[in-house]
Design an enzyme around this catalytic site. Structure first.
Site, mmCIF file in Angstrom:
data_model
loop_
_atom_site.group_PDB
_atom_site.id
_atom_site.type_symbol
_atom_site.label_atom_id
_atom_site.label_comp_id
_atom_site.label_asym_id
_atom_site.label_seq_id
_atom_site.Cartn_x
_atom_site.Cartn_y
_atom_site.Cartn_z
ATOM 1 C CD GLU A 1 -2.859 -1.190 2.418
ATOM 2 O OE1 GLU A 1 -2.739 -0.306 3.281
ATOM 3 O OE2 GLU A 1 -3.719 -2.075 2.458
ATOM 4 C CG ASN B 1 -0.715 -7.056 -1.297
ATOM 5 O OD1 ASN B 1 -1.312 -7.700 -2.158
ATOM 6 N ND2 ASN B 1 -1.200 -6.886 -0.071
ATOM 7 C CG HIS C 1 -10.001 -5.862 0.944
ATOM 8 N ND1 HIS C 1 -10.195 -6.988 1.707
ATOM 9 C CD2 HIS C 1 -8.690 -5.549 1.066
ATOM 10 C CE1 HIS C 1 -9.047 -7.336 2.277
ATOM 11 N NE2 HIS C 1 -8.118 -6.487 1.899
ATOM 12 C CD GLU D 1 -4.656 -7.900 1.965
ATOM 13 O OE1 GLU D 1 -5.533 -7.154 2.462
ATOM 14 O OE2 GLU D 1 -3.446 -7.640 2.034
ATOM 15 C CG ASP E 1 -12.718 -9.014 2.214
ATOM 16 O OD1 ASP E 1 -12.561 -8.131 1.355
ATOM 17 O OD2 ASP E 1 -12.345 -8.871 3.402
HETATM 18 C C1 XIL Z 1 -6.251 -6.246 8.442
HETATM 19 C C2 XIL Z 1 -6.564 -7.402 9.365
HETATM 20 O O1 XIL Z 1 -7.469 -8.237 8.725
HETATM 21 C C3 XIL Z 1 -7.143 -6.902 10.657
HETATM 22 O O2 XIL Z 1 -7.281 -7.962 11.594
HETATM 23 C C4 XIL Z 1 -6.247 -5.816 11.254
HETATM 24 O O3 XIL Z 1 -6.864 -5.280 12.390
HETATM 25 C C5 XIL Z 1 -5.996 -4.742 10.241
HETATM 26 O O4 XIL Z 1 -5.436 -5.285 9.069
HETATM 27 N N1 XIL Z 1 -4.919 -4.568 3.831
HETATM 28 C C6 XIL Z 1 -3.938 -5.416 4.274
HETATM 29 C C7 XIL Z 1 -4.185 -6.308 5.439
HETATM 30 O O5 XIL Z 1 -2.875 -5.503 3.635
HETATM 31 O O6 XIL Z 1 -3.041 -6.517 6.197
HETATM 32 C C8 XIL Z 1 -5.291 -5.760 6.296
HETATM 33 O O7 XIL Z 1 -5.575 -6.732 7.309
HETATM 34 C C9 XIL Z 1 -6.508 -5.443 5.475
HETATM 35 C C10 XIL Z 1 -6.204 -4.410 4.429
#
Ligand code: XIL
Length: 461
Positions: free
Chosen positions: A172, A215, A251, A280, A282
């Site tokens: 990020e 990422n 996401h 990631e 979802d």
């Molecule tokens: C999130 C986790 O899922 C949570 O448990 C934590 O509190 C915050 O981070 N981008 C990412 C992940 O790269 O590491 C993040 O994970 C979600 C967004």
């Protein structure tokens, strides 16, 4: 009589065949078509996400939290369904090096040894990130920060040397919004743009066998942010800066749905000579709409040969970081959701009885273009009951943005507000014995886009 190929069809009436009669089969009048796309697996196909993905040369992973591994159902679901893991928080800077040069790998090691015991791939997440970063890092001056960053990368990667498939070296680093600029962080603000390159060079030296990924999120479609990441990766490849993969967090929710050009965006990165991974995933929502989005993501990865795997960001909804949006594949009781069935089917797995729950009723769909002429084509969806009889079915058909539907038959359609998503239910053809099938059809006005509409997974009742 001359049949006008361009006349408008009336809804719910089978269109007349243009120019030449097509070959018909049986009373239902099904038309044969080359290249019928089958959207569901066979009974012999793999019955788990990991198994079905492996059959396609991919992994299917989950973000895992060490503190849930002791929960029987959690571990059982992980071990049965997944063949890769990402520690959700345990490898982040604040977890492993909360005070300078004092490392604590306890929780991360737990996940790594669990995964190794089951021969799962492990994604390392993440080495350099502005978030979940202990306060002491932000307090350092540039020289000190540079050596702290390189020390962190080196020590963490060496601890896991040979065990990690791919590392998110930098996470990020770009800003949201239209600028394509870098995000402000201690690294960016004190070390400048070169910090990413330095992190990747340090990482390569620390573990030459791990794949090194960049990422990010909101880079899933083509936009200013993904264009900026693309330019960076292109520049790295041109100059020999070591980078092997790009992670797309993915996401999604109603404000940020799966972009229409998701697959094309993955492909353009792959074309730069890097692997791409969905890291990631979802998708907030439920039911068939959620299932359709998951299915599209899975199909996009499968369509890009350098998309090496998919990781969902958790196992049951209740442990998601966005639990209220129920964004995962398993419900709070580890029941398989329609999204699970859709992913498994898209991976070519599952088959009869693969869905679990639902009283054994299931159905699968296949699509064929049966006719094309002038400005339109006919699509046909065949609905087949699984190993139990069903008394109803629902299938969504999502048109490309240019397309409209001018006629439908053998089904009862309803439309969403965009006018692009047709939900089809039976019109007297809902009762199907085990393994029996029926078909509905529609005429699509192509308006220049002749690609097939997206057929959602089948829901049986
Ligand atoms: C999130 C986790 O899922 C949570 O448990 C934590 O509190 C915050 O981070 N981008 C990412 C992940 O790269 O590491 C993040 O994970 C979600 C967004």
């Amino acid at each position: 009589m001359v049949i006008d190929a361009c006349h408008e069809e009336r809804a719910d009436q089978r269109p007349r065949l243009p120019v030449r009669r097509a070959f018909t089969l049986g009373v239902a009048g099904l038309l044969t078509a080359a290249g019928v796309l089958t959207l569901a697996g066979t009974a012999s196909a793999a019955s788990t996400l990991g198994g079905a993905a492996a059959a396609k040369g991919r992994y299917f992973g989950a973000a895992v939290a060490a503190n849930h591994l002791g929960e029987g159902q959690y571990a059982a679901t992980l071990d049965t369904e997944f063949n890769a893991v990402t520690p959700e928080n345990e490898m982040k800077w604040e977890s492993v090096e909360s005070s300078r040069n004092s490392f604590n790998f306890g929780a991360a090691d737990q996940i790594v040894s669990h995964a190794q015991g089951k021969s799962m791939k492990i994604r390392g997440h993440t080495l350099v990130w502005h978030s979940q970063l202990p306060g002491w890092v932000g307090g350092l001056g540039a020289t000190d920060l540079r050596s702290a960053m390189n020390n962190h990368i080196t020590k963490v990667m060496q601890h896991y040397q040979g065990k990690i498939y791919a590392w998110d070296v930098v996470n990020e680093a770009f800003q949201d919004g239209g600028s394509g600029a870098r995000r402000s962080s201690p690294f960016q603000d004190k070390l400048g743009d070169g910090f990413i390159e330095e992190a990747f060079r340090t990482a390569r030296a620390a573990d030459p066998n791990a794949k090194l990924c960049y990422n990010d999120y909101n880079t899933d479609g083509q936009n200013a942010k993904s264009n900026a990441v693309y330019a960076m990766v292109k520049d790295f490849k041109a100059r020999g800066v070591p980078i092997d993969c790009v992670g797309f967090q993915s996401h999604f929710n109603s404000q940020s749905p799966v972009p229409g050009d998701y697959q094309q965006n993955l492909q353009r990165f792959a074309d730069l000579g890097v692997d791409v991974q969905i890291t990631e995933l979802d998708i907030e929502g439920s039911g068939s709409a959620q299932a359709d989005s998951y299915r599209r993501v899975t199909q996009a990865c499968l369509a890009v040969s350098r998309c090496t795997g998919i990781t969902v960001w958790g196992i049951p909804d209740k442990y998601s970081w966005r639990a209220s949006g129920t964004p995962l594949l398993f419900d709070d009781n580890y029941g398989k959701k329609p999204a699970y069935d859709a992913v498994l089917a898209a991976l070519g797995g599952g088959g009869d009885g693969g869905g679990g729950g639902g009283g054994g009723r299931s159905c699968t769909v296949s699509y064929a273009e049966t006719q094309r002429w002038g400005d339109r084509f006919n699509g046909q969806v065949t609905v087949r009951a699984g190993s139990s009889a069903i008394s109803g079915w629902t299938v969504t058909v999502t048109l490309r943005s240019a397309q409209t539907v001018s006629a439908t038959w053998n089904g009862s359609p309803s439309w969403d507000s965009s006018g692009k998503v047709m939900t089809m239910k039976p019109n007297g053809n809902g009762n199907l014995g085990a393994g029996a099938s029926t078909s509905f059809g529609f005429t699509v006005m192509a308006n220049g886009d002749w690609s097939a509409p997206t057929i959602g997974s089948c829901t049986a009742s």
